[in-house]
Scaffold this active site. Structure first.
Site, short mmCIF file in Angstrom:
data_model
loop_
_atom_site.label_atom_id
_atom_site.label_comp_id
_atom_site.label_asym_id
_atom_site.label_seq_id
_atom_site.Cartn_x
_atom_site.Cartn_y
_atom_site.Cartn_z
N ASP A 2 0.83 -1.21 0.00
CA ASP A 2 0.00 0.00 0.00
C ASP A 2 0.87 1.26 0.00
O ASP A 2 1.98 1.25 0.53
CB ASP A 2 -0.89 -0.03 1.25
CG ASP A 2 -2.05 0.94 1.15
OD1 ASP A 2 -2.27 1.51 0.06
OD2 ASP A 2 -2.74 1.14 2.16
N ASN A 42 1.36 3.41 -2.89
CA ASN A 42 1.91 3.87 -4.18
C ASN A 42 1.37 5.24 -4.58
O ASN A 42 2.11 6.09 -5.08
CB ASN A 42 1.54 2.88 -5.30
CG ASN A 42 2.14 1.52 -5.10
OD1 ASN A 42 3.04 1.36 -4.29
ND2 ASN A 42 1.65 0.53 -5.83
N GLY A 43 0.06 5.41 -4.36
CA GLY A 43 -0.59 6.67 -4.77
C GLY A 43 -0.02 7.84 -4.00
O GLY A 43 0.35 8.87 -4.58
N ARG A 44 0.09 7.70 -2.67
CA ARG A 44 0.62 8.80 -1.84
C ARG A 44 2.08 9.08 -2.18
O ARG A 44 2.53 10.22 -2.19
CB ARG A 44 0.47 8.45 -0.35
CG ARG A 44 -0.89 8.81 0.20
CD ARG A 44 -1.15 8.13 1.51
NE ARG A 44 -1.49 6.73 1.31
CZ ARG A 44 -1.55 5.84 2.30
NH1 ARG A 44 -1.29 6.22 3.53
NH2 ARG A 44 -1.89 4.59 2.04
N TRP A 45 2.83 8.04 -2.47
CA TRP A 45 4.25 8.20 -2.83
C TRP A 45 4.36 9.06 -4.09
O TRP A 45 5.20 9.96 -4.17
CB TRP A 45 4.85 6.81 -3.06
CG TRP A 45 6.32 6.78 -3.31
CD1 TRP A 45 7.31 6.68 -2.37
CD2 TRP A 45 6.98 6.82 -4.58
NE1 TRP A 45 8.54 6.66 -2.98
CE2 TRP A 45 8.37 6.74 -4.33
CE3 TRP A 45 6.53 6.90 -5.90
CZ2 TRP A 45 9.31 6.75 -5.35
CZ3 TRP A 45 7.47 6.92 -6.93
CH2 TRP A 45 8.85 6.85 -6.64
N SER A 82 -7.19 -5.74 -5.77
CA SER A 82 -8.27 -6.36 -5.01
C SER A 82 -9.59 -6.29 -5.77
O SER A 82 -9.74 -5.50 -6.72
CB SER A 82 -8.43 -5.66 -3.65
OG SER A 82 -9.09 -4.43 -3.83
N GLU A 104 -12.03 -4.91 -4.83
CA GLU A 104 -12.59 -3.56 -4.61
C GLU A 104 -11.88 -2.50 -5.48
O GLU A 104 -12.40 -1.41 -5.67
CB GLU A 104 -12.43 -3.14 -3.13
CG GLU A 104 -13.34 -3.90 -2.15
CD GLU A 104 -12.85 -5.31 -1.86
OE1 GLU A 104 -11.62 -5.54 -1.88
OE2 GLU A 104 -13.70 -6.19 -1.65
N ASN A 105 -10.70 -2.84 -5.99
CA ASN A 105 -9.93 -1.84 -6.74
C ASN A 105 -10.58 -1.43 -8.08
O ASN A 105 -10.19 -0.42 -8.68
CB ASN A 105 -8.50 -2.34 -7.01
CG ASN A 105 -7.60 -2.27 -5.79
OD1 ASN A 105 -6.65 -3.02 -5.66
ND2 ASN A 105 -7.89 -1.36 -4.87
N TRP A 106 -11.60 -2.18 -8.53
CA TRP A 106 -12.31 -1.78 -9.76
C TRP A 106 -13.01 -0.44 -9.58
O TRP A 106 -13.36 0.21 -10.55
CB TRP A 106 -13.35 -2.84 -10.16
CG TRP A 106 -12.76 -4.17 -10.48
CD1 TRP A 106 -12.79 -5.30 -9.71
CD2 TRP A 106 -12.07 -4.55 -11.69
NE1 TRP A 106 -12.14 -6.33 -10.34
CE2 TRP A 106 -11.70 -5.91 -11.56
CE3 TRP A 106 -11.72 -3.88 -12.87
CZ2 TRP A 106 -11.01 -6.60 -12.55
CZ3 TRP A 106 -11.04 -4.57 -13.86
CH2 TRP A 106 -10.68 -5.91 -13.69
C1 FPP Z 1 -1.99 0.22 -3.29
O1 FPP Z 1 -1.49 1.53 -3.23
C2 FPP Z 1 -1.46 -0.48 -4.43
C3 FPP Z 1 -2.18 -1.05 -5.43
C4 FPP Z 1 -3.64 -1.07 -5.51
C5 FPP Z 1 -1.52 -1.70 -6.57
C6 FPP Z 1 -0.35 -2.59 -6.21
C7 FPP Z 1 0.44 -2.77 -7.41
C8 FPP Z 1 1.79 -2.74 -7.48
C9 FPP Z 1 2.69 -2.60 -6.35
C10 FPP Z 1 2.46 -2.80 -8.77
C11 FPP Z 1 2.51 -4.04 -9.52
C12 FPP Z 1 2.64 -5.32 -8.84
C13 FPP Z 1 3.05 -6.42 -9.48
C14 FPP Z 1 3.07 -7.75 -8.82
C15 FPP Z 1 3.50 -6.35 -10.87
P1 FPP Z 1 -2.53 2.71 -3.32
O2 FPP Z 1 -2.74 3.05 -4.74
O3 FPP Z 1 -3.79 2.31 -2.60
O4 FPP Z 1 -1.79 3.86 -2.57
P2 FPP Z 1 -2.47 5.00 -1.69
O5 FPP Z 1 -3.11 4.30 -0.53
O6 FPP Z 1 -1.30 5.84 -1.30
O7 FPP Z 1 -3.44 5.70 -2.56
#
Ligand code: FPP
Length: 243
Positions: A21, A23-26, A66, A68-70
């Protein structure tokens, strides 16, 4: 003899599962679009897989998408699907040549055929590997998995292959997507959220949890090592009282 500064990890977790978790904030912290963070996150997966043999982690399971991610924007969902396709194409050879066996868990029905074909091919290509077992949860939800498992189990009962009285704690996991995997010993969630978000609900009944503040694209093998050492120093009782 000089003391080994990094003693071998002999009782670390055999199966580590990670909710990647943050990636978005990063990305947002760098003024970049969310997908920039997902790409950085995908690069981290490689570093973590590479560290597994040294840390004696035999099974690594990562939550990539997940059920839910849709609900995310169409741009983000399409970007993630394209990232998964490109990741598989780019990484197949390295994974295959480095002893990694890849499996996918989750419901494939909603995924596009191009992606599921690549997933099948990667599973096939790596099926004889045994150094590290990497499981990628894609369109995965714990409740959805249990519901799909129950449907298959009910079908076996209805068609006479299984008796209702035979259904117990040993039977149900045989219908789960994870049927060939051991339960996770350690579940890690990055980015400071202390939730399990529908990840491995059945399988993590006795897992240890680590909720850490690091955002996934900043997570390193050194941090994973620290968590593994931490795990080795805890006493797991599985509900029993040790003498
Ligand atoms: C959650 O961060 C991350 C995801 C929904 C996607 C995870 C995918 C990857 C790490 C990349 C690819 C993986 C593979 C196996 C190729 P978020 O977007 O919810 O971050 P946030 O909470 O900061 O918004």
């Amino acid at each position: 003899m000089p003391k080994d500064p990094q003693p071998e990890l002999l009782c670390g977790p055999r199966h580590v599962a990670i909710i990647m978790d943050g990636n978005g904030r990063w990305a947002q912290a760098r003024g970049r679009p969310r997908l920039f963070g997902h790409h950085a996150g995908a690069r981290r997966v490689r570093e973590i897989v590479e560290a597994c043999p040294r840390l004696r982690i035999k099974y690594l399971t990562v939550f990539a998408f997940s059920t839910e991610n849709w609900k995310r924007t169409q741009v983000e969902v399409a970007g993630l699907m394209s990232l998964f396709r490109r990741y598989i194409i780019k990484e197949t050879r390295t994974l295959a040549e480095n002893g990694v066996r890849v499996r996918f868990i989750g419901d494939r029905v909603r995924l596009d055929t191009k992606l599921t074909e690549l997933m099948d091919a990667l599973e096939q290509e790596t099926k004889n590997n045994d150094l590290v077992h990497l499981t990628v949860a894609l369109n995965y939800g714990g409740r959805d998995e249990v519901a799909r498992a129950t449907k298959r189990l009910a079908r076996d009962v209805a068609e006479g292959r299984l008796k209702p009285d035979e259904v117990d704690e040993e039977t149900l996991p045989k219908y789960l997507d994870t049927r060939v995997l051991p339960d996770p010993d350690l579940v890690v969630r990055t980015s400071g959220e202390a939730r399990i978000s529908n990840f491995l609900l059945w399988q993590s009944a006795y897992s240890e949890y680590e909720f850490i503040n690091t955002l996934w694209p900043d997570f390193t093998a050194a941090e994973l090592e620290r968590l593994c050492r931490n795990f080795g120093s805890r006493e797991r009782r599985f509900g029993a009282v040790l003498a």
